[in-house]
Design a protein around this motif. Structure first.
Motif, PDB file in Angstrom:
ATOM      1  N   VAL A 283       0.854  -1.191   0.000  1.00 44.77           N
ATOM      2  CA  VAL A 283       0.000   0.000   0.000  1.00 44.77           C
ATOM      3  C   VAL A 283       0.890   1.241   0.000  1.00 44.77           C
ATOM      4  N   LYS A 292      -5.042   2.867   7.109  1.00 44.83           N
ATOM      5  CA  LYS A 292      -5.848   2.812   8.342  1.00 44.83           C
ATOM      6  C   LYS A 292      -6.660   1.512   8.392  1.00 44.83           C
ATOM      7  N   LEU A 293      -7.263   1.180   7.227  1.00 44.39           N
ATOM      8  CA  LEU A 293      -8.047  -0.061   7.172  1.00 44.39           C
ATOM      9  C   LEU A 293      -7.154  -1.270   7.502  1.00 44.39           C
TER      10      LEU A 293
HETATM   11  C1  LIG Z   1      -9.150   1.723   0.667  1.00 39.38           C
HETATM   12  C2  LIG Z   1     -10.580   1.342   0.249  1.00 39.38           C
HETATM   13  C3  LIG Z   1     -10.557  -0.071  -0.374  1.00 39.38           C
HETATM   14  C4  LIG Z   1     -11.450   1.328   1.503  1.00 39.38           C
HETATM   15  O1  LIG Z   1     -12.748   0.935   1.111  1.00 39.38           O
HETATM   16  P1  LIG Z   1     -14.078   1.628   1.729  1.00 39.38           P
HETATM   17  O2  LIG Z   1     -15.221   0.786   1.376  1.00 39.38           O
HETATM   18  O3  LIG Z   1     -14.105   3.046   1.293  1.00 39.38           O
HETATM   19  O4  LIG Z   1     -13.743   1.554   3.282  1.00 39.38           O
HETATM   20  P2  LIG Z   1     -14.759   1.125   4.429  1.00 39.38           P
HETATM   21  O5  LIG Z   1     -16.009   1.925   4.326  1.00 39.38           O
HETATM   22  O6  LIG Z   1     -14.882  -0.341   4.455  1.00 39.38           O
HETATM   23  O7  LIG Z   1     -13.961   1.607   5.703  1.00 39.38           O
HETATM   24  C5  LIG Z   1     -13.073   0.720   6.324  1.00 39.38           C
HETATM   25  C6  LIG Z   1     -11.978   1.485   7.032  1.00 39.38           C
HETATM   26  O8  LIG Z   1     -11.143   2.120   6.061  1.00 39.38           O
HETATM   27  C7  LIG Z   1     -10.642   3.336   6.635  1.00 39.38           C
HETATM   28  N1  LIG Z   1     -11.114   4.431   5.820  1.00 39.38           N
HETATM   29  C8  LIG Z   1     -12.042   4.404   4.823  1.00 39.38           C
HETATM   30  N2  LIG Z   1     -12.177   5.621   4.272  1.00 39.38           N
HETATM   31  C9  LIG Z   1     -11.311   6.426   4.918  1.00 39.38           C
HETATM   32  C10 LIG Z   1     -10.943   7.787   4.789  1.00 39.38           C
HETATM   33  N3  LIG Z   1     -11.505   8.573   3.864  1.00 39.38           N
HETATM   34  N4  LIG Z   1      -9.983   8.283   5.612  1.00 39.38           N
HETATM   35  C11 LIG Z   1      -9.388   7.491   6.530  1.00 39.38           C
HETATM   36  N5  LIG Z   1      -9.705   6.171   6.699  1.00 39.38           N
HETATM   37  C12 LIG Z   1     -10.637   5.669   5.903  1.00 39.38           C
HETATM   38  C13 LIG Z   1     -11.169   3.387   8.024  1.00 39.38           C
HETATM   39  O9  LIG Z   1     -10.263   2.684   8.848  1.00 39.38           O
HETATM   40  C14 LIG Z   1     -12.441   2.612   7.914  1.00 39.38           C
HETATM   41  O10 LIG Z   1     -12.866   2.091   9.132  1.00 39.38           O
HETATM   42  P3  LIG Z   1     -13.864   2.981  10.067  1.00 39.38           P
HETATM   43  O11 LIG Z   1     -14.994   3.378   9.194  1.00 39.38           O
HETATM   44  O12 LIG Z   1     -14.209   2.037  11.169  1.00 39.38           O
HETATM   45  O13 LIG Z   1     -13.031   4.164  10.528  1.00 39.38           O
HETATM   46  C15 LIG Z   1     -11.182   2.381  -0.730  1.00 39.38           C
HETATM   47  O14 LIG Z   1     -11.038   3.655  -0.173  1.00 39.38           O
HETATM   48  C16 LIG Z   1     -10.577   2.378  -2.115  1.00 39.38           C
HETATM   49  O15 LIG Z   1     -10.989   1.645  -2.991  1.00 39.38           O
HETATM   50  N6  LIG Z   1      -9.587   3.257  -2.330  1.00 39.38           N
HETATM   51  C17 LIG Z   1      -8.968   3.399  -3.660  1.00 39.38           C
HETATM   52  C18 LIG Z   1      -8.196   2.155  -4.045  1.00 39.38           C
HETATM   53  C19 LIG Z   1      -7.181   1.803  -2.980  1.00 39.38           C
HETATM   54  O16 LIG Z   1      -6.505   2.666  -2.454  1.00 39.38           O
HETATM   55  N7  LIG Z   1      -7.067   0.501  -2.695  1.00 39.38           N
HETATM   56  C20 LIG Z   1      -6.130   0.002  -1.740  1.00 39.38           C
HETATM   57  C21 LIG Z   1      -4.785  -0.031  -2.357  1.00 39.38           C
HETATM   58  S1  LIG Z   1      -3.688  -0.970  -1.404  1.00 39.38           S
END
Ligand SMILES: CC(C)(COP(=O)(O)OP(=O)(O)OC[C@H]1O[C@@H](n2cnc3c(N)ncnc32)[C@H](O)[C@@H]1OP(=O)(O)O)[C@@H](O)C(=O)NCCC(=O)NCCS
Length: 324
Positions: A283, A292-293
């Motif tokens: 990542v 964070k996730l």
């Molecule tokens: C990273 C990603 C997969 C998370 O998916 P998501 O469905 O938006 O996330 P979720 O709703 O399941 O949230 C899970 C956790 O992610 C983190 N998170 C999600 N959005 C966040 C934000 N904008 N800022 C900080 N933490 C965040 C938090 O830890 C959150 O847990 P919480 O809600 O208990 O605080 C998504 O943002 C994404 O597709 N990003 C672009 C592609 C990417 O970066 N993929 C990973 C590459 S390694």
């Protein structure tokens, strides 16, 4: 009695060979070098994209730089250049037995690659180095490059207590899901140059890989369209075997709804059921939601990869083209 100082002999006797396409013998010689370096460094010196480019003989924009030293029947270093849509990538490796203090093989390889980029019209360059050390900083500095993005390799033991949730998933269907997947991938990784630029050819190449298993490529649909995915990859030959969360993303229209967490848990559950003891992923260090996730789910940083970057100016006059 003090030992007489050792004179490094290789800078004068190292020859660089530039290859636009790699023949079978070149691929075999470079593969052997990569193997030796992998064992010594405990990581692959070339990223997957570069590796595929090498073993398939090289695509448009490819150049391989093979360093030979007199008296040695094998390459002592290798650099590879690839051209993306908006930037260039360089990766390089020096044979572990030829990394003497004061040696210039690495710096020479990188310089040769940058010279080639200049001849081809210049542009933004990133050079990814796994587990970088001071020697990599020195090679980069000698070539006018500075530190850029960092990629974290994170790991956690499997299984994850509690397993996966009830989210409805199906597996990727080759021949049917490519276009939808590419669209979501491009939207989700719009600000991530390497991943966001994947095209059909990049995806089909992965589908032809021996490790590719659509059963570990999980999709979630909402409103009749692809909303999120988690693609896993098993590194069976790694010791210990690693289960990678290879690419995971949620379409921006559905982010923040808990899908990322559930897809991640489902991917980890699939890997655990395959008997894998450890999960791994890469990542971008600046990807706050991702990091964070992963930390929330118990991943910790195993090591860091770093990109060194530079903007190479175009040469004066019209740029030559290789026409490949
Ligand atoms: C990273 C990603 C997969 C998370 O998916 P998501 O469905 O938006 O996330 P979720 O709703 O399941 O949230 C899970 C956790 O992610 C983190 N998170 C999600 N959005 C966040 C934000 N904008 N800022 C900080 N933490 C965040 C938090 O830890 C959150 O847990 P919480 O809600 O208990 O605080 C998504 O943002 C994404 O597709 N990003 C672009 C592609 C990417 O970066 N993929 C990973 C590459 S390694």
């Amino acid at each position: 009695m003090a030992e007489p100082p050792r004179t490094p002999h290789y800078p004068r006797s190292v020859q660089l060979e530039v290859k636009r396409r790699m023949g079978e013998a070149d691929i075999a010689a470079v593969s052997e070098l990569l193997h030796v370096a992998t064992v010594a460094d405990e990581h692959l010196p070339l990223g997957e994209h570069m590796w595929l480019d090498l073993v398939e003989g090289g695509r448009t924009g490819f150049a391989g730089f093979v360093a030979w030293e007199a008296g040695h029947g094998h390459p002592v270093g290798y650099a590879q250049l690839s051209r993306g849509r908006t930037s260039w990538a360089i990766e390089f490796v020096v044979d572990p037995h030829h990394r003497e203090p004061g040696g210039t093989i690495g710096a020479d390889l990188v310089r040769a690659a940058l010279d080639e980029i200049r001849r081809e019209g210049g542009g933004h360059v990133h050079m990814w180095v796994p587990k970088p050390g001071p020697q990599h900083d020195a090679i980069a500095t000698a070539n006018g490059m500075s530190r850029g993005r960092e990629l974290l390799q994170m790991r956690r033991p499997l299984p994850v207590p509690g397993g996966r949730g009830p989210l409805r998933l199906r597996t990727f269907e080759p021949g049917r899901d490519e276009r939808a997947w590419l669209a979501v991938n491009a939207r989700a990784f719009a600000s991530h140059p390497e991943q966001g630029e994947w095209d059909l050819e990049t995806l089909l190449r992965r589908e032809r890989e021996r490790w590719f298993d659509p059963k570990g490529f999980l999709l979630h649909e909402r409103d009749g369209r692809l909303a999120a995915f988690c693609w896993t990859k098993v590194h069976a030959d790694h010791d210990p075997p690693l289960g990678e969360i290879y690419v995971i993303a949620v379409d921006p229209a559905y982010q923040g709804l808990g899908l990322g967490r559930q897809l991640l848990l489902a991917g980890l559950d699939w890997l655990a059921r395959r008997g894998l003891p450890t999960a791994m992923l890469y990542v971008d260090a600046s990807n706050e939601p991702g990091v964070k996730l992963y930390r929330d789910i118990g991943f910790t940083v195993d090591h860091v990869d770093r990109a060194y970057v530079v903007d190479v100016p175009a040469p004066p006059g019209p740029a030559a083209s290789r026409g490949t």
